[in-house]
Write an enzyme that holds these catalytic residues in place. Structure first.
Site, PDB file in Angstrom:
ATOM      1  N   HIS A 125       0.817  -1.228   0.000  1.00  0.00           N
ATOM      2  CA  HIS A 125       0.000   0.000   0.000  1.00  0.00           C
ATOM      3  C   HIS A 125       0.844   1.269   0.000  1.00  0.00           C
ATOM      4  O   HIS A 125       1.924   1.331   0.564  1.00  0.00           O
ATOM      5  CB  HIS A 125      -1.074  -0.003   1.081  1.00  0.00           C
ATOM      6  CG  HIS A 125      -0.591   0.047   2.500  1.00  0.00           C
ATOM      7  ND1 HIS A 125      -0.263   1.223   3.125  1.00  0.00           N
ATOM      8  CD2 HIS A 125      -0.419  -0.934   3.423  1.00  0.00           C
ATOM      9  CE1 HIS A 125       0.094   0.963   4.376  1.00  0.00           C
ATOM     10  NE2 HIS A 125       0.028  -0.333   4.590  1.00  0.00           N
TER      11      HIS A 125
ATOM     12  N   ASP B  34       6.272   0.367   6.365  1.00  0.00           N
ATOM     13  CA  ASP B  34       4.814   0.251   6.225  1.00  0.00           C
ATOM     14  C   ASP B  34       4.296   1.367   5.349  1.00  0.00           C
ATOM     15  O   ASP B  34       3.934   2.413   5.844  1.00  0.00           O
ATOM     16  CB  ASP B  34       4.156   0.294   7.609  1.00  0.00           C
ATOM     17  CG  ASP B  34       2.658   0.087   7.541  1.00  0.00           C
ATOM     18  OD1 ASP B  34       2.176  -0.361   6.495  1.00  0.00           O
ATOM     19  OD2 ASP B  34       1.979   0.394   8.528  1.00  0.00           O
TER      20      ASP B  34
ATOM     21  N   GLU C 157      -4.809   2.601   2.621  1.00  0.00           N
ATOM     22  CA  GLU C 157      -5.047   1.417   3.456  1.00  0.00           C
ATOM     23  C   GLU C 157      -5.310   1.854   4.882  1.00  0.00           C
ATOM     24  O   GLU C 157      -6.214   1.372   5.550  1.00  0.00           O
ATOM     25  CB  GLU C 157      -3.817   0.495   3.398  1.00  0.00           C
ATOM     26  CG  GLU C 157      -4.013  -0.848   4.094  1.00  0.00           C
ATOM     27  CD  GLU C 157      -3.562  -0.886   5.546  1.00  0.00           C
ATOM     28  OE1 GLU C 157      -3.780  -1.915   6.202  1.00  0.00           O
ATOM     29  OE2 GLU C 157      -2.996   0.108   6.032  1.00  0.00           O
ATOM     30  N   GLU C 158      -4.486   2.815   5.346  1.00  0.00           N
ATOM     31  CA  GLU C 158      -4.519   3.179   6.766  1.00  0.00           C
ATOM     32  C   GLU C 158      -5.851   3.802   7.166  1.00  0.00           C
ATOM     33  O   GLU C 158      -6.312   3.616   8.284  1.00  0.00           O
ATOM     34  CB  GLU C 158      -3.370   4.162   7.081  1.00  0.00           C
ATOM     35  CG  GLU C 158      -1.971   3.647   6.742  1.00  0.00           C
ATOM     36  CD  GLU C 158      -1.495   2.548   7.680  1.00  0.00           C
ATOM     37  OE1 GLU C 158      -2.267   2.145   8.566  1.00  0.00           O
ATOM     38  OE2 GLU C 158      -0.343   2.110   7.511  1.00  0.00           O
TER      39      GLU C 158
ATOM     40  N   ASP D 131       2.614  -6.600   3.511  1.00  0.00           N
ATOM     41  CA  ASP D 131       2.316  -5.445   4.368  1.00  0.00           C
ATOM     42  C   ASP D 131       2.711  -5.703   5.824  1.00  0.00           C
ATOM     43  O   ASP D 131       2.006  -5.324   6.746  1.00  0.00           O
ATOM     44  CB  ASP D 131       0.816  -5.087   4.259  1.00  0.00           C
ATOM     45  CG  ASP D 131       0.464  -3.825   5.043  1.00  0.00           C
ATOM     46  OD1 ASP D 131       1.388  -3.038   5.331  1.00  0.00           O
ATOM     47  OD2 ASP D 131      -0.711  -3.631   5.377  1.00  0.00           O
TER      48      ASP D 131
ATOM     49  N   HIS E  65       4.066   2.890  12.119  1.00  0.00           N
ATOM     50  CA  HIS E  65       3.131   3.841  12.748  1.00  0.00           C
ATOM     51  C   HIS E  65       3.811   4.674  13.834  1.00  0.00           C
ATOM     52  O   HIS E  65       3.154   5.167  14.750  1.00  0.00           O
ATOM     53  CB  HIS E  65       1.892   3.131  13.334  1.00  0.00           C
ATOM     54  CG  HIS E  65       1.016   2.525  12.287  1.00  0.00           C
ATOM     55  ND1 HIS E  65      -0.307   2.205  12.516  1.00  0.00           N
ATOM     56  CD2 HIS E  65       1.255   2.175  11.008  1.00  0.00           C
ATOM     57  CE1 HIS E  65      -0.835   1.672  11.438  1.00  0.00           C
ATOM     58  NE2 HIS E  65       0.101   1.648  10.502  1.00  0.00           N
TER      59      HIS E  65
HETATM   60 ZN   LIG Z   1       0.505  -1.335   6.303  1.00  0.00          ZN
END
Ligand SMILES: [Zn+2]
Length: 296
Positions: free
Chosen positions: A106, A118, A152-153, A180, A251
């Site tokens: 993503h 990520d 995606e998030e 992912d 994140h």
């Molecule tokens: Zn991800």
């Protein structure tokens, strides 16, 4: 992650006035581990935040000695949506161009980090699969479709719109692969679908065995962006990765390129390339699961 996503509503039902979630990662860098959360319709919408492991430990320590009071200053903002796109590239199949094998990652990242693990790493290995076929002069029998999913998030927005737009062609989606979970050492392949997939994957596993990536593991879900395709019965796959350090960084503000180890990224690229070459050229059809409703 489920505590972060749904914890506030569970706590609110028990009378909480706010909810704080301890970081999932085990790292000692005092980084809050953030990400999407949602409120249940039947619970009060209380403030929710993420705290670092160190601060969670401190709160726990203080709570053992007596009542703890916390003053929260939370400054979240949800801006209106803007137009954005999934990025899609096809390497057309020579015999069955209408049959599609997706390799993907993503494009967006959570706002604190640059999104190196990520999920830029996932896109890199998906692109690598097409690049390797080009470099070796191989023409896949089925179409290899590289997808960089958007948003995606925020709730799989790009993946949902893809399924809306391609709903009529789901039967032509031969397989879907997503990476992912970072760029850590690749150990094999997760598969979601009928158990017979395992025997069909064995030759692929034996090719990957020499790099330590020969494990095959059945799993219900293998990637969030492809989960709707998995639910629709499309055989789905992802690399099995060493994720010991993934939750330390993703994140957080520390998700930066220096966390990607080139050798390990290459191992993931090898898994994606060998797997997608096999899927695009397999002489038989893959068994499919009966469609089930997608998860929320
Ligand atoms: Zn991800």
């Amino acid at each position: 992650v489920v505590y972060r996503g749904r914890g506030a509503s569970v706590a609110a039902r028990l009378g909480a006035v706010a909810a704080l979630t301890r970081s999932v990662g085990g790292a000692d860098y005092r980084l809050p581990h953030t990400g999407v959360m949602s409120y249940a319709a039947d619970a009060p919408k209380i403030p929710a935040g993420a705290v670092t492991s160190e601060d969670a430990d401190l709160i726990e320590h203080l709570a053992k000695q007596g009542r703890v009071r916390l003053h929260l200053t939370l400054t979240p903002q949800e801006l209106p949506p803007v137009e954005s796109y999934n990025v899609i590239g096809d390497l057309k199949g020579s015999e069955h161009p209408e049959q599609v094998v997706i390799v993907s990652g993503h494009l967006d990242s959570w706002d604190l980090g640059t999104g190196a693990i990520d999920d830029a790493a996932g896109i890199a290995v998906a692109m690598q699969a097409a690049q390797v076929m080009k470099q070796l002069g191989l023409r896949p029998r089925r179409t290899l479709r590289v997808i960089a999913w958007m948003d995606e998030e925020g709730g799989l927005i790009g993946a949902r719109s893809y399924v809306q737009q391609h709903g009529a062609e789901i039967g032509n989606h031969f397989a879907a692969v997503e990476s992912d979970l970072g760029a850590g050492h690749a150990m094999g392949i997760n598969f979601a679908g009928p158990p017979q997939l395992q025997a069909l994957l064995r030759p692929v596993a034996s090719v990957l065995q020499s790099s330590g990536a020969g494990t095959l593991r059945a799993s219900e879900e293998v990637g969030s962006d492809i989960s709707a395709l998995t639910a629709a019965g499309v055989p789905s796959f992802s690399p099995i990765q060493d994720t010991r350090f993934y939750f330390d960084y993703h994140h957080t503000a520390a998700d930066t390129l220096d966390k990607v180890v080139l050798r390990e990224l290459q191992e993931n690229g090898a898994v994606m390339s060998v797997l997608s070459y096999a899927l695009t050229n397999l002489a038989v059809d893959l068994p499919r699961s009966a469609p089930r409703p997608p998860r929320d």
